[in-house]
Design a protein around this motif. Sequence first.
Motif, PDB file in Angstrom:
ATOM      1  N   PHE A  42      11.199  -3.308   4.774  1.00  0.00           N
ATOM      2  CA  PHE A  42      10.676  -2.083   5.388  1.00  0.00           C
ATOM      3  C   PHE A  42      11.687  -0.948   5.279  1.00  0.00           C
ATOM      4  CE2 PHE A  42       7.308  -4.604   7.347  1.00  0.00           C
ATOM      5  CZ  PHE A  42       6.254  -3.710   7.313  1.00  0.00           C
ATOM      6  N   ASP A  43      12.956  -1.259   5.443  1.00  0.00           N
ATOM      7  CA  ASP A  43      13.989  -0.240   5.338  1.00  0.00           C
ATOM      8  C   ASP A  43      14.027   0.344   3.925  1.00  0.00           C
ATOM      9  OD1 ASP A  43      16.150   1.258   6.528  1.00  0.00           O
ATOM     10  OD2 ASP A  43      17.498   0.065   5.257  1.00  0.00           O
ATOM     11  N   GLN A  44      13.871  -0.496   2.920  1.00  0.00           N
ATOM     12  CA  GLN A  44      13.888  -0.032   1.529  1.00  0.00           C
ATOM     13  C   GLN A  44      12.732   0.929   1.262  1.00  0.00           C
ATOM     14  OE1 GLN A  44      17.145  -1.011   0.922  1.00  0.00           O
ATOM     15  NE2 GLN A  44      16.381  -1.031  -1.138  1.00  0.00           N
ATOM     16  N   ILE A  45      11.542   0.544   1.721  1.00  0.00           N
ATOM     17  CA  ILE A  45      10.380   1.410   1.464  1.00  0.00           C
ATOM     18  C   ILE A  45      10.482   2.681   2.304  1.00  0.00           C
ATOM     19  CG2 ILE A  45       8.713   0.504   3.142  1.00  0.00           C
ATOM     20  CD1 ILE A  45       7.861   1.104  -0.515  1.00  0.00           C
ATOM     21  N   HIS A  46      11.060   2.566   3.494  1.00  0.00           N
ATOM     22  CA  HIS A  46      11.272   3.735   4.342  1.00  0.00           C
ATOM     23  C   HIS A  46      12.226   4.718   3.656  1.00  0.00           C
ATOM     24  CE1 HIS A  46      12.536   5.421   8.501  1.00  0.00           C
ATOM     25  NE2 HIS A  46      11.519   6.097   8.015  1.00  0.00           N
ATOM     26  N   GLU A  47      13.266   4.203   3.072  1.00  0.00           N
ATOM     27  CA  GLU A  47      14.229   5.041   2.346  1.00  0.00           C
ATOM     28  C   GLU A  47      13.549   5.743   1.177  1.00  0.00           C
ATOM     29  OE1 GLU A  47      17.339   7.190   1.581  1.00  0.00           O
ATOM     30  OE2 GLU A  47      17.293   5.827   3.286  1.00  0.00           O
TER      31      GLU A  47
ATOM     32  N   LYS B 125       0.829  -1.203   0.000  1.00  0.00           N
ATOM     33  CA  LYS B 125       0.000   0.000   0.000  1.00  0.00           C
ATOM     34  C   LYS B 125       0.864   1.253   0.000  1.00  0.00           C
ATOM     35  CE  LYS B 125      -3.963  -2.021   2.354  1.00  0.00           C
ATOM     36  NZ  LYS B 125      -4.769  -2.009   3.592  1.00  0.00           N
ATOM     37  N   ILE B 126       1.922   1.233   0.794  1.00  0.00           N
ATOM     38  CA  ILE B 126       2.841   2.381   0.836  1.00  0.00           C
ATOM     39  C   ILE B 126       3.481   2.577  -0.528  1.00  0.00           C
ATOM     40  CG2 ILE B 126       5.005   3.254   1.815  1.00  0.00           C
ATOM     41  CD1 ILE B 126       4.217   1.668   4.407  1.00  0.00           C
ATOM     42  N   PHE B 127       3.951   1.492  -1.116  1.00  0.00           N
ATOM     43  CA  PHE B 127       4.594   1.565  -2.430  1.00  0.00           C
ATOM     44  C   PHE B 127       3.628   2.128  -3.468  1.00  0.00           C
ATOM     45  CE2 PHE B 127       5.627  -0.498  -6.535  1.00  0.00           C
ATOM     46  CZ  PHE B 127       6.818   0.160  -6.780  1.00  0.00           C
ATOM     47  N   ASN B 128       2.394   1.635  -3.464  1.00  0.00           N
ATOM     48  CA  ASN B 128       1.406   2.121  -4.435  1.00  0.00           C
ATOM     49  C   ASN B 128       1.105   3.601  -4.218  1.00  0.00           C
ATOM     50  OD1 ASN B 128       1.175  -0.300  -5.838  1.00  0.00           O
ATOM     51  ND2 ASN B 128      -0.383  -1.071  -4.453  1.00  0.00           N
TER      52      ASN B 128
ATOM     53  N   GLU C 209       9.587  -2.601  -7.063  1.00  0.00           N
ATOM     54  CA  GLU C 209       8.518  -3.497  -7.518  1.00  0.00           C
ATOM     55  C   GLU C 209       8.976  -4.957  -7.423  1.00  0.00           C
ATOM     56  OE1 GLU C 209       5.080  -2.001 -10.384  1.00  0.00           O
ATOM     57  OE2 GLU C 209       7.030  -2.231 -11.355  1.00  0.00           O
ATOM     58  N   GLU C 210      10.219  -5.207  -7.790  1.00  0.00           N
ATOM     59  CA  GLU C 210      10.787  -6.556  -7.648  1.00  0.00           C
ATOM     60  C   GLU C 210      10.825  -6.958  -6.175  1.00  0.00           C
ATOM     61  OE1 GLU C 210      14.583  -6.891  -9.598  1.00  0.00           O
ATOM     62  OE2 GLU C 210      13.784  -6.090 -11.478  1.00  0.00           O
ATOM     63  N   ASN C 211      11.189  -6.012  -5.315  1.00  0.00           N
ATOM     64  CA  ASN C 211      11.219  -6.290  -3.879  1.00  0.00           C
ATOM     65  C   ASN C 211       9.824  -6.650  -3.364  1.00  0.00           C
ATOM     66  OD1 ASN C 211      13.933  -5.639  -3.872  1.00  0.00           O
ATOM     67  ND2 ASN C 211      13.625  -3.604  -3.051  1.00  0.00           N
ATOM     68  N   ILE C 212       8.820  -5.937  -3.845  1.00  0.00           N
ATOM     69  CA  ILE C 212       7.438  -6.188  -3.421  1.00  0.00           C
ATOM     70  C   ILE C 212       7.023  -7.605  -3.831  1.00  0.00           C
ATOM     71  CG2 ILE C 212       5.023  -5.492  -3.764  1.00  0.00           C
ATOM     72  CD1 ILE C 212       6.615  -3.463  -2.078  1.00  0.00           C
ATOM     73  N   ILE C 213       7.428  -8.029  -4.990  1.00  0.00           N
ATOM     74  CA  ILE C 213       7.109  -9.391  -5.460  1.00  0.00           C
ATOM     75  C   ILE C 213       7.727 -10.421  -4.525  1.00  0.00           C
ATOM     76  CG2 ILE C 213       7.521 -11.045  -7.329  1.00  0.00           C
ATOM     77  CD1 ILE C 213       7.269  -8.596  -9.265  1.00  0.00           C
TER      78      ILE C 213
END
Length: 95
Positions: free
Chosen positions: A79-84, A6-9, A32-36
């Motif tokens: 989580f760290d990746q999306i936080h960054e 949801k955060i990524f989107n 996107e690859e990370n989300i997969i």
Amino acid sequence: MKNIEKIFNALKELNEKYNHTLISTEELLQEEENIIELTQIDVRMNKVLAKLSQIEDKEKLTSALLQLHLVIGDIEWQFDQIHEMVRQVIENIED
């Protein structure tokens, strides 16, 4: 794990709203690859958790706990990746 998606989107939508100036296409594709990979991480975690309470042998229990430790590390990394990425968007909005 759904919250990361949801955060990524939400970040992707913001990026589109700001004419793709907040996050590079390359970074979006990488994330996107990370989300997969989240689905695979979730499967691994569920497997470890399912067998954890059934293990009697201390050596096997230690091994399972190490596997759980690794899965948690993967989740932390995600989580760290999306936080960054959130931090990057904040910086780029302010510019």
